[in-house]
Design an enzyme around this catalytic site. Structure first.
Site, PDB file in Angstrom:
ATOM      1  N   LYS A 115       0.828  -1.216   0.000  1.00 39.49           N
ATOM      2  CA  LYS A 115       0.000   0.000   0.000  1.00 39.49           C
ATOM      3  C   LYS A 115       0.856   1.258   0.000  1.00 39.49           C
ATOM      4  O   LYS A 115       0.485   2.265  -0.605  1.00 39.49           O
ATOM      5  CB  LYS A 115      -0.966   0.006   1.190  1.00 39.49           C
ATOM      6  N   LYS A 207      -4.891  -9.269  -6.585  1.00 39.66           N
ATOM      7  CA  LYS A 207      -6.073  -9.499  -5.755  1.00 39.66           C
ATOM      8  C   LYS A 207      -7.259  -8.644  -6.227  1.00 39.66           C
ATOM      9  O   LYS A 207      -7.051  -7.480  -6.590  1.00 39.66           O
ATOM     10  CB  LYS A 207      -5.699  -9.113  -4.306  1.00 39.66           C
ATOM     11  N   LYS A 210     -11.098  -3.279  -3.753  1.00 46.66           N
ATOM     12  CA  LYS A 210     -11.969  -2.105  -3.882  1.00 46.66           C
ATOM     13  C   LYS A 210     -11.224  -0.956  -4.559  1.00 46.66           C
ATOM     14  O   LYS A 210     -11.817  -0.118  -5.213  1.00 46.66           O
ATOM     15  CB  LYS A 210     -12.389  -1.593  -2.504  1.00 46.66           C
TER      16      LYS A 210
HETATM   17  N1  AQP Z   1      -9.780 -10.498  -3.145  1.00 46.67           N
HETATM   18  C1  AQP Z   1     -10.135 -11.029  -1.984  1.00 46.67           C
HETATM   19  N2  AQP Z   1     -10.305 -12.365  -1.854  1.00 46.67           N
HETATM   20  C2  AQP Z   1     -10.697 -12.915  -0.650  1.00 46.67           C
HETATM   21  N3  AQP Z   1     -10.922 -12.173   0.452  1.00 46.67           N
HETATM   22  C3  AQP Z   1     -10.766 -10.840   0.356  1.00 46.67           C
HETATM   23  N4  AQP Z   1     -10.916  -9.840   1.250  1.00 46.67           N
HETATM   24  C4  AQP Z   1     -10.635  -8.659   0.654  1.00 46.67           C
HETATM   25  N5  AQP Z   1     -10.299  -8.846  -0.626  1.00 46.67           N
HETATM   26  C5  AQP Z   1     -10.373 -10.203  -0.844  1.00 46.67           C
HETATM   27  C6  AQP Z   1     -11.325 -10.048   2.625  1.00 46.67           C
HETATM   28  O1  AQP Z   1     -12.438  -9.208   2.874  1.00 46.67           O
HETATM   29  C7  AQP Z   1     -12.406  -8.807   4.249  1.00 46.67           C
HETATM   30  C8  AQP Z   1     -12.590  -7.333   4.329  1.00 46.67           C
HETATM   31  O2  AQP Z   1     -11.523  -6.680   3.677  1.00 46.67           O
HETATM   32  P1  AQP Z   1     -11.257  -5.155   4.001  1.00 46.67           P
HETATM   33  O3  AQP Z   1     -12.304  -4.328   3.427  1.00 46.67           O
HETATM   34  O4  AQP Z   1     -11.116  -4.960   5.444  1.00 46.67           O
HETATM   35  O5  AQP Z   1      -9.858  -4.799   3.428  1.00 46.67           O
HETATM   36  P2  AQP Z   1      -9.014  -5.197   2.198  1.00 46.67           P
HETATM   37  O6  AQP Z   1      -8.498  -6.582   2.355  1.00 46.67           O
HETATM   38  O7  AQP Z   1      -7.981  -4.176   2.123  1.00 46.67           O
HETATM   39  O8  AQP Z   1     -10.033  -5.109   0.992  1.00 46.67           O
HETATM   40  P3  AQP Z   1      -9.741  -4.553  -0.438  1.00 46.67           P
HETATM   41  O9  AQP Z   1     -10.919  -4.755  -1.280  1.00 46.67           O
HETATM   42  O10 AQP Z   1      -8.461  -5.091  -0.969  1.00 46.67           O
HETATM   43  O11 AQP Z   1      -9.623  -3.010  -0.184  1.00 46.67           O
HETATM   44  P4  AQP Z   1      -8.506  -2.010  -0.656  1.00 46.67           P
HETATM   45  O12 AQP Z   1      -8.587  -1.989  -2.128  1.00 46.67           O
HETATM   46  O13 AQP Z   1      -8.930  -0.734  -0.009  1.00 46.67           O
HETATM   47  O14 AQP Z   1      -7.195  -2.524  -0.153  1.00 46.67           O
HETATM   48  C9  AQP Z   1     -11.062  -9.293   4.814  1.00 46.67           C
HETATM   49  O15 AQP Z   1     -11.275 -10.456   5.578  1.00 46.67           O
HETATM   50  C10 AQP Z   1     -10.255  -9.592   3.592  1.00 46.67           C
HETATM   51  O16 AQP Z   1      -9.319 -10.623   3.828  1.00 46.67           O
END
Ligand code: AQP
Length: 344
Positions: A115, A207, A210
């Protein structure tokens, strides 16, 4: 090690559109665990501000994640649903954990490296300390089980290290709390199934996220049937046919990803899915995936939109959940202060 009452905790950040990765990696499991465990599900708004947020957008994203939880089947009456910032004990314990965790441990966190990228000097201190807050989120309830996607595994291991070090460092004053030598449990990650790491529809090595600038890289929970169909049909594949066995997925990340998504949505193994579709062309498989994704996500999206229009209801869920969460967190935090030697 002392016995702790089984308790599930997990969180989702209100940072934008919830997608299929959040759903399959986390929320589906949240729903399942309600049948067997007491559960606390948190909209982690304090994690969201580790990167800059627009306040109006943040408010609406907190409500949107709450609506998604409920639309997916989380019951906020039987279990606890709330937003993190309502319970000050998360931040209080996070400070203690900032003083327990070692710089070396946090320096190894790959999510921070990804990040922060090349801009390390300019990212917030909060982004670096994020895993200590995550440990506090879990341990302030002395939660024992944490359903998460694969990407959170390293943070969970750090939470266990923090719990263990706290237990060791303060063993002498912990004894009187009646859990033998441990005040905190070592929380268990629950990372299972064929879609613990859902990848981007445009690039099977990244991955699904969002923050990916391409909306075509993900299926959002609120996407219409047409949008789902378009995104799945455009999803990257390769010129070979679908393999009939798992070994044939090696070196084909996009195909592996679509197979895993299908398997998770239909609740079967990847082997089983390949047995059915192996050898066939992608258009047949993609059509089946569209039908399945629309059947699963369509009703959730519709329900989310319905609930999301009722701010008063959503806010009342969060306030009620916050009060019940605080009732668990407050005595734990009071004990931590006493263990540390604080007077209160
Ligand atoms: N691609 C993924 N596959 C499986 N699990 C996922 N999670 C996120 N992306 C995937 C799981 O969703 C839960 C909530 O995630 P989060 O919103 O707390 O944060 P994150 O992992 O940072 O989600 P994003 O979508 O990747 O957000 P950004 O783009 O902001 O970094 C967690 O249990 C996570 O493991």
């Amino acid at each position: 090690m002392a016995q702790f009452k089984p308790l599930v905790f997990s969180g989702v950040q209100p940072t934008g559109n919830l997608h299929l990765g959040n759903y399959l990696g986390a929320i589906v499991k949240f729903v399942e665990l309600q049948k067997t465990h007491e559960c606390i599900y948190c909209v982690v708004d304090m994690h969201a501000i580790t990167v800059q947020q627009d306040p109006e957008q943040l408010r609406s994203s907190i409500r949107e994640v709450t609506a998604a939880f409920i639309a997916c089947g989380i019951d906020p009456k039987t279990h606890i649903v709330f937003n993190q910032s309502q319970v000050a004990e998360h931040a209080e314990l996070a400070w203690v954990f900032n003083c327990v965790a070692r710089m070396g441990w946090l320096n190894r966190m790959t999510q921070f490296k990804e990040k922060a990228g090349k801009d390390r000097e300019n990212v917030s201190v909060g982004l670096f300390a994020y895993p200590a807050l995550m440990a506090a989120d879990i341990l302030v309830y002395r939660a024992t089980h944490v359903p998460v996607g694969e990407d959170q595994k390293q943070h969970l291991e750090l939470s266990r290290d923090i719990a263990q070090k706290f237990n060791n460092d303060f063993a002498a004053s912990i004894e009187k709390y009646g859990h033998g030598d441990a005040f905190f449990p070592l929380p268990e990650p629950l990372i299972q199934g064929p879609a613990t790491r859902v990848m981007s529809l445009r690039d099977g090595t990244k991955k699904m996220s969002k923050s990916d600038p391409s909306d075509n890289s993900r299926l959002n929970l609120t996407d219409s049937a047409d949008t789902i169909a378009q995104k799945v049909r455009k999803a990257k594949t390769d010129p070979e046919a679908l393999p009939s066995e798992i070994a044939g997925l090696a070196g084909r990340p996009e195909v592996d990803n679509l197979t895993g998504i299908y398997a998770a949505l239909v609740d079967r193994s990847k082997e089983d899915v390949l047995r059915e579709f192996g050898g066939g062309n992608f258009s047949t498989f993609k059509n089946a995936l569209v039908d399945l994704a629309v059947a699963k996500l369509g009703p959730i999206g519709d329900e989310m939109k319905k609930i999301a229009s009722d701010n008063a209801y959503l806010d009342s869920v969060l306030v009620d959940g916050g009060n019940r969460a605080r009732a668990i967190a407050a005595p734990n935090m009071k004990a931590v202060k006493d263990i540390l030697g604080f007077i209160s």
